[in-house]
Design a protein around this motif. Structure first.
Motif, mmCIF file in Angstrom:
data_model
loop_
_atom_site.group_PDB
_atom_site.id
_atom_site.type_symbol
_atom_site.label_atom_id
_atom_site.label_comp_id
_atom_site.label_asym_id
_atom_site.label_seq_id
_atom_site.Cartn_x
_atom_site.Cartn_y
_atom_site.Cartn_z
ATOM 1 N N ARG A 201 -124.190 -102.107 -129.730
ATOM 2 C CA ARG A 201 -123.767 -103.340 -130.568
ATOM 3 C C ARG A 201 -123.523 -104.530 -129.939
ATOM 4 N NH1 ARG A 201 -122.718 -101.440 -135.867
ATOM 5 N NH2 ARG A 201 -121.817 -103.641 -136.214
ATOM 6 N N GLN B 55 -131.385 -102.276 -137.129
ATOM 7 C CA GLN B 55 -130.183 -103.058 -136.754
ATOM 8 C C GLN B 55 -130.121 -104.603 -136.791
ATOM 9 O OE1 GLN B 55 -130.369 -102.398 -132.440
ATOM 10 N NE2 GLN B 55 -129.583 -100.217 -132.637
ATOM 11 N N TRP C 47 -129.004 -106.911 -135.898
ATOM 12 C CA TRP C 47 -128.911 -107.857 -134.612
ATOM 13 C C TRP C 47 -129.727 -107.689 -133.679
ATOM 14 C CZ3 TRP C 47 -125.618 -103.602 -135.338
ATOM 15 C CH2 TRP C 47 -125.916 -102.458 -134.801
#
Length: 360
Positions: free
Chosen positions: A109, A247, A249
């Motif tokens: 992350r 995801q 991001w």
């Protein structure tokens, strides 16, 4: 085993701990079969400042009593720890392996604040290196062999320059060294990422690209001979790209890391990567494909000349990711470097024993 490709090299002066020539010597060590290709190695979260990163581990597979060392692998822009699956399996005959997903890539992350600067990636890799060094078992407390590709190659070079105590040897595979001409494969639009608001636009455009289109484009851009990529590797890449597409991001990490890379090229003085390359003193191997479309292969001899005593391996018909396209040839060059380090240690000990005998 297929015969390793011949490398075009440039001869350099001999440093204290490297063989007389800068030619990358290839090892003749027995290597495990890569057919069929192995699956991705398992991973775990490793704490770093402000969060954690995902790190995959490859167990040591050497012979009892043989060398048992440690290696850390750092992927390039848009890549992931899985880029090192095959090479880590081959080098496991000597090194237990750790492959990191940089913040925002693979299964890592983003760190708080969403910064994707080169300095941020350097800090993360230093922390993971310390983690690898301090793991219990054989090799604990000793420097680690560091290998990086593309963006990860530049990051690895900077890590080695700033924390040489952590790095036993350095392997740079098509590292993204500062250049002042935009590679033709990117086009001038790449420079627009430096402008406010443009990264967000690029992120929205990337969101419209399917996983299959993304993998197809990656193969054409990164590989010298895309047709040689095993179907199993293509299927795995598509599956990984689908996972990454979920995801929120992912596209931000890609565009903003690219922006951080370009920004780093503007540094001068001590922070410049070429200047840092000249300060390196650990054994270093530079690997490049002569069909690299992303980082000009003409930089290969220049970098090898900049790093004192570096060895150079240029692989014919190979593109930007030699560890994926030519894992055995790359592994044999890395092992050749490490085997010669063994010889240096042995010669040093013999010299000390001889001095002691003469003194006695």
């Amino acid at each position: 085993m297929p015969e390793a490709r011949r490398a075009r090299t440039r001869r350099l002066p001999k440093p204290p701990s490297i063989a007389p020539s800068s030619t990358a010597r290839t090892s003749s060590a027995a290597l495990p079969s890569a057919d069929p290709p192995s699956g991705a190695w398992p991973g775990e979260e490793v704490p770093v400042e402000g969060g954690s990163v995902h790190v995959r581990t490859t167990p040591w597979a050497g012979t009892p009593g043989g060398p048992h060392e440690r290696a850390l692998y750092v992927h390039g822009l848009g890549g992931a720890s899985t880029n090192w699956t095959d090479l880590a399996a081959l080098l496991a005959v000597r090194c237990a392996g750790w492959a990191v997903d940089l913040p925002g890539f693979g299964r890592s992350r983003p760190l708080p604040g969403g910064s994707y600067s080169i300095r941020g990636h350097v800090r993360a890799v230093v922390t993971v290196l310390e983690h690898v060094r301090d793991q219990p078992g054989e090799g604990r407390g000793r420097p680690v062999h560091l290998l990086g590709n593309s963006l990860g190659g530049l990051v690895s070079l900077l890590v080695a320059a700033r924390r040489p105590d952590l790095v036993a040897s350095l392997t740079l595979i098509s590292p993204a060294m500062p250049v002042y001409r935009v590679p033709q494969a990117f086009g001038r639009a790449l420079l627009l990422l430096l402008l406010p608001g443009v990264p967000a636009l690029a992120e929205r455009r990337l969101a419209g690209v399917t996983p299959e289109q993304s993998v197809r484009g990656m193969l054409q851009m990164c590989f010298g001979e895309p047709a040689r990529v095993p179907p199993e590797r293509i299927e795995a890449a598509v599956a990984e790209t689908r996972e990454r597409a979920a995801q929120e991001w992912a596209n931000q990490a890609l565009t903003r890391s690219m922006r951080g890379l370009i920004t780093s090229y503007l540094r001068v003085g001590r922070a410049n990567a070429w200047r840092m390359a000249r300060s390196l003193r650990m054994p270093t191997l530079v690997v490049w494909g002569d069909r690299d479309r992303l980082v000009d292969p003409r930089l290969a001899p220049r970098l090898a000349a900049a790093v004192p005593g570096a060895r150079l391996l240029v692989l014919e018909t190979v593109g930007h990711v030699a560890m994926l396209e030519a894992p055995e040839e790359t592994a044999r060059a890395v092992l050749g470097l490490l085997e010669d380090l063994d010889d240096d240690v042995t010669d040093g000990r013999a010299g000390l024993d001889g001095d002691a005998a003469r003194a006695g």
